[in-house]
Design a protein around this motif. Structure first.
Motif, PDB file in Angstrom:
ATOM      1  N   SER A 258       0.826  -1.208   0.000  1.00 59.25           N
ATOM      2  CA  SER A 258       0.000   0.000   0.000  1.00 59.25           C
ATOM      3  C   SER A 258       0.866   1.266   0.000  1.00 59.25           C
ATOM      4  N   GLN A 259       1.983   1.226   0.724  1.00 58.58           N
ATOM      5  CA  GLN A 259       2.875   2.385   0.817  1.00 58.58           C
ATOM      6  C   GLN A 259       3.632   2.651  -0.482  1.00 58.58           C
ATOM      7  N   ILE A 260       4.081   1.572  -1.163  1.00 56.47           N
ATOM      8  CA  ILE A 260       4.956   1.768  -2.336  1.00 56.47           C
ATOM      9  C   ILE A 260       4.195   1.837  -3.650  1.00 56.47           C
ATOM     10  N   ALA A 261       2.902   1.483  -3.631  1.00 52.67           N
ATOM     11  CA  ALA A 261       2.121   1.504  -4.884  1.00 52.67           C
ATOM     12  C   ALA A 261       2.116   2.907  -5.474  1.00 52.67           C
ATOM     13  N   PRO A 262       2.265   3.029  -6.794  1.00 57.36           N
ATOM     14  CA  PRO A 262       2.273   4.362  -7.424  1.00 57.36           C
ATOM     15  C   PRO A 262       1.014   5.147  -7.077  1.00 57.36           C
ATOM     16  N   LYS A 263       1.230   6.406  -6.697  1.00 59.29           N
ATOM     17  CA  LYS A 263       0.088   7.255  -6.324  1.00 59.29           C
ATOM     18  C   LYS A 263      -0.375   8.123  -7.510  1.00 59.29           C
ATOM     19  N   GLY A 264       0.363   8.025  -8.604  1.00 59.63           N
ATOM     20  CA  GLY A 264      -0.052   8.755  -9.812  1.00 59.63           C
ATOM     21  C   GLY A 264       0.304  10.225  -9.820  1.00 59.63           C
ATOM     22  N   GLU A 265       1.114  10.664  -8.847  1.00 65.10           N
ATOM     23  CA  GLU A 265       1.428  12.101  -8.777  1.00 65.10           C
ATOM     24  C   GLU A 265       2.685  12.452  -9.567  1.00 65.10           C
ATOM     25  N   GLU A 266       3.573  11.473  -9.743  1.00 67.60           N
ATOM     26  CA  GLU A 266       4.823  11.810 -10.430  1.00 67.60           C
ATOM     27  C   GLU A 266       5.225  10.700 -11.392  1.00 67.60           C
ATOM     28  N   ASP A 267       6.222  10.963 -12.194  1.00 67.77           N
ATOM     29  CA  ASP A 267       6.778  10.012 -13.160  1.00 67.77           C
ATOM     30  C   ASP A 267       5.758   9.524 -14.189  1.00 67.77           C
ATOM     31  N   GLY A 268       4.569  10.084 -14.133  1.00 66.95           N
ATOM     32  CA  GLY A 268       3.565   9.715 -15.132  1.00 66.95           C
ATOM     33  C   GLY A 268       3.093   8.269 -15.024  1.00 66.95           C
TER      34      GLY A 268
ATOM     35  N   PRO B 181       0.532   5.617 -13.806  1.00 62.01           N
ATOM     36  CA  PRO B 181      -0.842   5.687 -13.282  1.00 62.01           C
ATOM     37  C   PRO B 181      -0.926   5.117 -11.864  1.00 62.01           C
ATOM     38  N   ALA B 182      -1.797   5.699 -11.071  1.00 63.17           N
ATOM     39  CA  ALA B 182      -1.953   5.240  -9.686  1.00 63.17           C
ATOM     40  C   ALA B 182      -2.485   3.809  -9.664  1.00 63.17           C
ATOM     41  N   ILE B 183      -2.023   3.036  -8.679  1.00 63.25           N
ATOM     42  CA  ILE B 183      -2.551   1.683  -8.474  1.00 63.25           C
ATOM     43  C   ILE B 183      -3.057   1.611  -7.042  1.00 63.25           C
ATOM     44  N   GLU B 184      -4.331   1.373  -6.905  1.00 68.29           N
ATOM     45  CA  GLU B 184      -4.950   1.297  -5.572  1.00 68.29           C
ATOM     46  C   GLU B 184      -4.821  -0.134  -5.060  1.00 68.29           C
ATOM     47  N   VAL B 185      -4.215  -0.306  -3.884  1.00 65.18           N
ATOM     48  CA  VAL B 185      -4.089  -1.648  -3.311  1.00 65.18           C
ATOM     49  C   VAL B 185      -5.343  -1.964  -2.505  1.00 65.18           C
ATOM     50  N   ASP B 186      -6.001  -3.056  -2.859  1.00 65.08           N
ATOM     51  CA  ASP B 186      -7.231  -3.471  -2.173  1.00 65.08           C
ATOM     52  C   ASP B 186      -6.837  -4.198  -0.876  1.00 65.08           C
ATOM     53  N   MET B 187      -7.168  -3.585   0.238  1.00 64.49           N
ATOM     54  CA  MET B 187      -6.739  -4.135   1.536  1.00 64.49           C
ATOM     55  C   MET B 187      -7.770  -5.093   2.142  1.00 64.49           C
ATOM     56  N   SER B 188      -8.846  -5.371   1.432  1.00 61.52           N
ATOM     57  CA  SER B 188      -9.930  -6.170   2.035  1.00 61.52           C
ATOM     58  C   SER B 188      -9.472  -7.583   2.400  1.00 61.52           C
ATOM     59  N   GLY B 189      -8.425  -8.072   1.698  1.00 66.73           N
ATOM     60  CA  GLY B 189      -7.934  -9.428   1.995  1.00 66.73           C
ATOM     61  C   GLY B 189      -7.385  -9.569   3.401  1.00 66.73           C
ATOM     62  N   LEU B 190      -7.068  -8.434   4.042  1.00 69.18           N
ATOM     63  CA  LEU B 190      -6.569  -8.489   5.423  1.00 69.18           C
ATOM     64  C   LEU B 190      -7.578  -9.150   6.357  1.00 69.18           C
TER      65      LEU B 190
ATOM     66  N   ALA C  88      -2.574 -14.679   2.327  1.00 65.93           N
ATOM     67  CA  ALA C  88      -1.347 -14.535   1.536  1.00 65.93           C
ATOM     68  C   ALA C  88      -1.674 -14.506   0.046  1.00 65.93           C
ATOM     69  N   GLU C  89      -2.635 -15.332  -0.358  1.00 69.12           N
ATOM     70  CA  GLU C  89      -3.021 -15.374  -1.785  1.00 69.12           C
ATOM     71  C   GLU C  89      -3.634 -14.034  -2.204  1.00 69.12           C
ATOM     72  N   CYS C  90      -4.488 -13.466  -1.357  1.00 69.04           N
ATOM     73  CA  CYS C  90      -5.085 -12.151  -1.658  1.00 69.04           C
ATOM     74  C   CYS C  90      -3.992 -11.084  -1.775  1.00 69.04           C
ATOM     75  N   MET C  91      -3.006 -11.171  -0.879  1.00 70.69           N
ATOM     76  CA  MET C  91      -1.905 -10.200  -0.914  1.00 70.69           C
ATOM     77  C   MET C  91      -1.131 -10.319  -2.234  1.00 70.69           C
ATOM     78  N   LEU C  92      -0.900 -11.558  -2.663  1.00 68.86           N
ATOM     79  CA  LEU C  92      -0.135 -11.772  -3.902  1.00 68.86           C
ATOM     80  C   LEU C  92      -0.909 -11.305  -5.133  1.00 68.86           C
ATOM     81  N   VAL C  93      -2.243 -11.351  -5.058  1.00 69.72           N
ATOM     82  CA  VAL C  93      -3.061 -10.808  -6.158  1.00 69.72           C
ATOM     83  C   VAL C  93      -2.791  -9.298  -6.277  1.00 69.72           C
ATOM     84  N   GLN C  94      -2.657  -8.628  -5.129  1.00 69.99           N
ATOM     85  CA  GLN C  94      -2.350  -7.191  -5.142  1.00 69.99           C
ATOM     86  C   GLN C  94      -0.922  -6.946  -5.651  1.00 69.99           C
ATOM     87  N   ALA C  95       0.014  -7.819  -5.245  1.00 66.75           N
ATOM     88  CA  ALA C  95       1.396  -7.696  -5.730  1.00 66.75           C
ATOM     89  C   ALA C  95       1.431  -7.855  -7.249  1.00 66.75           C
ATOM     90  N   GLU C  96       0.573  -8.739  -7.749  1.00 62.74           N
ATOM     91  CA  GLU C  96       0.514  -8.971  -9.201  1.00 62.74           C
ATOM     92  C   GLU C  96       0.056  -7.711  -9.936  1.00 62.74           C
TER      93      GLU C  96
END
Length: 461
Positions: A139-149, A151-160, A169-177
């Motif tokens: 969630s912290q390192i996912a692109p926020k879309g503010e720089e470098d052009g 696009p932002a990627i929203e990490v879905d935290m519902s798997g927590l 772990a599988e839900c987390m890896l889907v977000q990593a993908e």
């Protein structure tokens, strides 16, 4: 894989690809193993036969080393100055530069976890089994879309909210993908806390999304951040290929307590009185004094037992990482190691530079090829003396049609040198020198190339 980890290590022209026979397969395996050694892999107890037979333990060990070298290449302040953002209060740049890639990765992960208001992790095994730290990190390192052009990627935290560790772990890896980072681990590897695979997963995250800002206003001496020189890299790779413990990441800092130097003395048959050696962990108070005592003993051994020329070198120089003087000792260690191998093959007969030049010229003459005047001979810049020697040792091995022989540009010289170094490794010589050493005719490194070829020629395998 070796070329992916350290580009340009192996010249593709030297790889046997068509109509493979047991002999050409053996050559490829030699080339792979000697090249792995040249980039700093420990390959002392693994041979071509082990790879050919596919011994899992040895093959996996070698693959892990190759992958790790590639993954860790940029986790280094001289390659990525934004890592300075990880400096803690009261710490100097020097402290940060002493950290190994593993320690930097752990600090990087904790930097982001702290920003997320989460508790830190102490390792990438037991502390990440529940995937919760990974979720926060993504969630912290996912692109926020503010720089470098990007696009932002929203990490879905519902798997927590998943109760089952493997499903979480599988839900987390889907977000990593979604970040393009689902490499190295399965959900089971995360839950079991497999240290190597999780370390690789985190290194890959760092390499793709470091999400660090280079500090602007800190009082930092940027000029002190120097990249590694070719000579330093060659020595570091040579030392690591011998399997020293701990592994050397920063040549000067990691030699400051002389423990690695003592291991190198043993490799060149200089006995070490280990009862005189101070071992870690070193206390904060007096720790440096213990390291300095070790360094004094290392210099004493070099002068009295190894008969090295260490004029003007004191233990303090090694302890403080004096570049010129540390390299002077490293060169003498590497040279002695190389000569010892020749002496072992030759039944204990003493070997020096003149012996090597004589052997090289005799071998070249017998094959009807031009000789050299010594390791400073200008012809070496074309790599032809090295290529001719390889062809004399293993007739017909050099494809001269792939080479430019006369009126060479700098680029053509480098091309020949890359081919020469890879061919030397292919016929079984463990060469650590780099192509540029031949082009620039660096006498010390040129000597090691000819010495390794002499060792291979004397074996007549």
């Amino acid at each position: 894989m070796i070329n992916l980890s350290v580009p340009d290590t192996i010249d593709e022209r030297t790889i046997n690809k068509k109509k493979l026979t047991p002999f050409t397969i053996q050559e490829n395996l030699n080339l792979a193993l000697n090249s792995a050694s040249a980039i700093g892999c420990h390959v002392v107890n693994i041979g071509a036969v082990d790879l050919k037979e596919g011994k899992p333990y040895l093959v996996l060990g070698l693959l892990w080393q190759v992958i790790k070298i590639g993954l860790f290449a940029d986790i280094e302040i001289s390659r990525n100055e934004a890592l300075i953002a990880l400096l803690r209060d009261g710490e100097s740049l020097e402290d940060l530069m002493k950290l190994s890639p593993e320690e930097l990765l752990l600090r990087w992960a904790n930097y982001h976890l702290e920003n997320a208001g989460c508790k830190k992790v102490n390792n990438f095994s037991s502390d990440i089994k529940d995937s919760k730290a990974y979720y926060q990190l993504l969630s912290q390192i996912a692109p926020k879309g503010e720089e470098d052009g990007i696009p932002a990627i929203e990490v879905d935290m519902s798997g927590l909210r998943e109760q089952d560790d493997v499903k979480r772990a599988e839900c987390m890896l889907v977000q990593a993908e979604r970040l393009g980072c689902r490499q190295f681990v399965t959900a089971t590897d995360v839950v079991r806390g497999n240290p190597k695979l999780n370390l690789a997963f985190v290194a890959n995250l760092f390499n793709k999304y470091p999400a660090l800002q280079k500090p602007e206003n800190q009082d930092i001496d940027w000029s002190s951040i120097e990249g590694e020189t070719r000579e330093e890299r060659t020595f570091r790779n040579w030392v690591n290929s011998l399997g020293v413990n701990p592994r050397v990441n920063h040549l000067y800092g990691d030699l400051a307590d002389a423990l690695v130097i003592f291991q190198l003395y043993e490799k060149i048959k200089v006995p070490v009185e280990w009862s005189r050696v101070n071992k870690p962990p070193y206390s904060k108070l007096g720790g440096n004094m213990k390291k300095l005592e070790n360094c004094n003993y290392a210099v004493e051994l070099g002068k009295n037992k190894a008969n090295f020329s260490l004029v003007g070198i004191a233990g303090q120089d090694l302890n403080e990482g004096n570049h010129k003087l540390t390299l002077a000792l490293m060169w003498q260690l590497m040279r002695r190691y190389t000569l010892n191998i020749l002496e072992d093959i030759g039944g204990g007969e003493k070997v020096n530079d003149d012996t090597i030049v004589r052997w090289v010229n005799q071998t070249l003459s017998e094959a009807g090829k031009d000789t050299i005047s010594g390791f400073k001979d200008g012809q070496i810049s074309t790599s032809m003396p090295v290529l001719n020697l390889i062809d004399a040792i293993q007739p017909g091995s050099i494809r001269y049609d792939l080479l430019k022989i006369e009126d060479l540009s700098e680029e053509e010289k480098l091309n020949n040198a890359k081919y020469a170094i890879s061919m030397a490794r292919k016929i079984g010589a463990r060469v650590y020198a780099l192509p540029e050493d031949l082009v620039e005719v660096k006498p010390k490194m040129v000597m090691t190339v000819f010495a390794c070829l002499m060792g291979r020629g004397m074996k007549k395998v």
